[in-house]
Design an enzyme around this catalytic site. Structure first.
Site, mmCIF file in Angstrom:
data_model
loop_
_atom_site.group_PDB
_atom_site.id
_atom_site.type_symbol
_atom_site.label_atom_id
_atom_site.label_comp_id
_atom_site.label_asym_id
_atom_site.label_seq_id
_atom_site.Cartn_x
_atom_site.Cartn_y
_atom_site.Cartn_z
ATOM 1 N N GLU A 467 1.001 -1.267 -0.085
ATOM 2 C CA GLU A 467 -0.181 -0.044 -0.031
ATOM 3 C C GLU A 467 0.852 1.238 -0.222
ATOM 4 O O GLU A 467 0.750 2.228 -0.945
ATOM 5 C CB GLU A 467 -0.895 -0.081 0.988
ATOM 6 C CG GLU A 467 -1.740 1.324 1.477
ATOM 7 C CD GLU A 467 -2.723 1.518 0.295
ATOM 8 O OE1 GLU A 467 -2.897 0.796 -0.972
ATOM 9 O OE2 GLU A 467 -3.142 2.765 0.170
ATOM 10 N N LYS A 587 -10.977 8.405 -9.712
ATOM 11 C CA LYS A 587 -11.520 7.945 -8.522
ATOM 12 C C LYS A 587 -12.371 6.602 -8.740
ATOM 13 O O LYS A 587 -12.196 5.798 -7.794
ATOM 14 C CB LYS A 587 -12.494 8.870 -7.689
ATOM 15 C CG LYS A 587 -12.716 8.560 -6.332
ATOM 16 C CD LYS A 587 -11.482 8.864 -5.296
ATOM 17 C CE LYS A 587 -11.743 8.410 -4.051
ATOM 18 N NZ LYS A 587 -10.701 7.883 -3.250
HETATM 19 C C1 F6R Z 1 -5.150 3.835 -4.900
HETATM 20 C C2 F6R Z 1 -6.451 3.879 -5.479
HETATM 21 C C3 F6R Z 1 -7.024 2.725 -6.420
HETATM 22 C C4 F6R Z 1 -8.487 1.951 -5.894
HETATM 23 C C5 F6R Z 1 -8.969 1.154 -6.853
HETATM 24 C C6 F6R Z 1 -10.084 0.501 -6.463
HETATM 25 O O1 F6R Z 1 -4.950 5.055 -4.164
HETATM 26 O O2 F6R Z 1 -7.396 4.779 -5.102
HETATM 27 O O3 F6R Z 1 -5.978 1.590 -6.258
HETATM 28 O O4 F6R Z 1 -8.122 1.608 -4.561
HETATM 29 O O5 F6R Z 1 -9.001 1.686 -8.032
HETATM 30 O O6 F6R Z 1 -11.391 1.364 -6.221
HETATM 31 P P1 F6R Z 1 -12.427 0.859 -5.418
HETATM 32 O O7 F6R Z 1 -11.775 0.779 -3.822
HETATM 33 O O8 F6R Z 1 -13.167 2.185 -5.448
HETATM 34 O O9 F6R Z 1 -13.086 -0.448 -5.838
#
Ligand code: F6R
Length: 592
Positions: A467, A587
């Site tokens: 991470e 995002k």
């Molecule tokens: C890293 C980040 C991405 C998300 C990934 C999954 O900082 O933001 O690696 O963790 O795209 O996104 P979610 O959690 O929205 O499925």
């Protein structure tokens, strides 16, 4: 990334759409536009650049000062460069229909080729074909709704589309396929549409999310949702967020604010989990499969470690983008999907694959009402509040809070109260870590001059370094490679040199001594070492040492991860990068 807003109601549309668009600015964009209906005509204003330029443009031209219906958009260029013409909304030839769109229309060149025979295109976008398709269909079928539905049926790709027609000013039409779109209910003031919940919060917290393949007819006093011509009944949900949570509140960046929110997040997420503890009926299973992407995947790796150690249940963790292709998925497994947004295409496809095998799906989601939350059998809300910074920070801590508590819950009675006591001590220790921010800034000044970093940790600190390395890469653009510290001697040690940074995460735990031996292998080769460890550990030969408070060994990630977040944050800001909108990142990743 693109953003959509729409409004119909009693208030001045301009005064609703512009502030909502401003709350989408964090997503990154290169042009903005607005279209309203006034006296039976569509009136349009769009501008390359920031929303402030659109506002100043609107004040200079003859734009209606009051209207009751309109749509707005922030564009992040995909088809055609940023320009006034390519900005949304797009109109068809007669200027009576306006369209905004997020996503990508994959068959746009075929559609455009056909439409170009009878239509005049004014932009290079894929979106404009939608406006002309509606125009053609409207001539055939006479109703805006039918024409819109017909046009949308011809689209391939991912899209959220919102449209208005000057001939039927009492409605906004919306369609969604694999790109988020929600409707906001603003009581007697009317209704809104948005691609992103935080942009609605200054007006309402009551939302209705749309699902793939649905069309919504949004009027001042009603919202009708249809799929394949049939009406869909859906109750609104109350978003547990308020507008203040989606503001920077004096912090320089959303990311920094979100890092500082983490002590509270652990408290709120724990409270949320414990309030649902009694309803948690996971049924019979022999194994757990966890999936997710990016940061959510890293949380899953910690979840595996806790569930296996504390509850003694075997756990497999797979990247969602890989799990989809598995021929064999063990039937008597519990499937856990982790996602901040609940809209990540890879994660959704993995969930659908698990459902094909008949598995029960539990999701850990931050955005209630998201597609994942609606497609799961049980939702564990991570309750971190809106996360605006593109790089996930507080939602990672909320995810690992849920996973730790889940492991405790699954473990049976014997150790529950001690372990619950331990996690309640964590928030004040995170506060102590956050107080190291200035010291970490000083270290970051040196880190920002380097080009490569190895991130090394064993056991519980291995997902932590994964991470940490991801955070450094995505916002500072410095290459960072995570490795299990014990594996370093099997290859990556060749990279060690005075110009390669080695970040060791070694809290005092069962693997501490072994990790420190690996650290000495690096320092003996003149490697530059940053050590993140517990206070009062006696380790020499390190370039910089960052000390965290003493903590029960299973809980060290709650303290070591914030250190790595701050290291990445400060390094990126020293380098002058926009940490809230890192290049090339979105995002929510709705493409596969
Ligand atoms: C890293 C980040 C991405 C998300 C990934 C999954 O900082 O933001 O690696 O963790 O795209 O996104 P979610 O959690 O929205 O499925």
């Amino acid at each position: 990334m693109c953003g959509i807003v729409g409004y119909i109601g009693k208030t001045n549309a301009l005064h609703v759409i512009i502030p909502s668009l401003q709350r989408l600015e964090y997503r990154g964009y290169d042009s903005a536009g607005i279209a309203v209906i006034k006296d039976g005509e569509i009136r349009l204003a769009k501008k390359k650049g920031k929303i402030s330029e659109l506002i100043s443009f609107v004040s200079r031209i003859d734009f209606p000062t009051f209207s009751r219906v309109g749509i707005g958009h922030t564009r992040w260029a995909t088809h055609g460069p940023p320009s006034d013409n390519n900005a949304h909304p797009h109109l068809e030839c007669s200027g009576k229909i306006a369209v905004v769109h997020n996503g990508i229309i994959e068959n746009f060149s075929e559609l455009r080729k056909k439409l170009e025979k009878n239509h005049k295109f004014t932009s290079e976008t894929d979106t404009e074909v939608i406006a002309h398709l509606i125009e053609d269909a409207l001539k055939e079928v006479g109703s805006f709704e039918k024409a819109f539905e017909f046009a949308v049926k011809q689209l391939e790709g991912t899209f959220a589309v919102v449209s208005i027609f000057s001939g039927e000013p009492d409605r906004i039409l919306c369609a969604r396929y694999k790109a988020p779109l929600v409707i906001g209910l603003w009581d007697e003031n009317g209704n809104l549409v948005s691609s992103d919940i935080p942009s609605l919060l200054i007006f309402t917290k009551k939302i209705i999310p749309l699902s793939d393949g649905e069309i919504a007819i949004v009027k001042e006093n009603s919202v009708e949702i249809k799929k394949d011509g049939f009406r869909v009944e859906r109750q609104p949900i109350e978003v547990p967020w308020d507008a203040q949570q989606a503001e920077k509140s004096g912090f320089k960046h959303f990311m920094l604010k979100e890092i500082y929110e983490q002590p509270h997040v652990v408290v709120d997420t724990t409270a949320e989990f414990l309030s649902r503890w009694d309803e948690l009926n996971l049924g019979e299973f022999q194994k757990i499969i966890i999936t997710g992407c990016g940061t959510s995947y890293h949380a899953g790796l910690l979840g595996k470690l806790w569930i296996e150690h504390i509850a003694k249940i075997p756990v497999e963790v797979d990247y969602a983008s890989e799990l989809r292709y598995k021929d064999y998925i063990q039937k008597n497994s519990l499937f856990i999907a982790i996602s901040q947004s609940g809209e990540t295409a890879d994660t959704l496809e993995a969930v659908r694959r698990a459902k094909e095998e008949g598995l029960k799906v539990v999701s850990l989601v931050n955005v209630l009402g998201s597609t994942l939350s609606r497609e799961s059998d049980f939702v564990l809300h991570t309750n971190a509040g809106p996360e605006i910074g593109v790089a996930a920070t507080k939602t990672f801590l909320s995810q690992i809070t849920v996973l730790y508590l889940l492991a405790v819950f699954l473990s049976g009675q014997s150790r529950k109260s001690k372990m619950l006591y331990d996690i309640q001590k964590v928030p004040e220790k995170i506060e102590e870590v956050l107080a190291l921010s200035d010291f970490i800034y000083e270290i970051s000044e040196d880190v920002s001059k380097l080009k490569n970093a190895l991130y090394l940790g064993r056991w519980i600190s291995y997902p932590v370094v994964m991470e940490g390395a991801l955070k450094l890469k995505e916002i500072s653009y410095i290459h960072a490679e995570p490795y299990p510290a014990g594996e370093m001697k099997h290859g990556p040690i060749a990279l060690v040199s005075p110009s390669t940074l080695s970040v060791f995460v070694a809290p005092r735990d069962r693997v501490f001594k072994k990790t420190i031996s690996n650290l000495h292998e690096v320092s003996a080769r003149h490697g530059k070492v940053i050590l993140i460890t517990t206070k009062n550990t006696d380790v020499k030969d390190v370039w910089k040492k960052i000390e965290i408070p003493d903590v029960e060994e299973f809980l060290s990630p709650f303290l070591t991860v914030p250190v790595l977040q701050l290291l990445a944050y400060h390094t990126a800001t020293i380098l002058g990068h926009d940490v809230d909108q890192p290049r090339n990142l979105a995002k929510s990743v709705t493409v596969e």
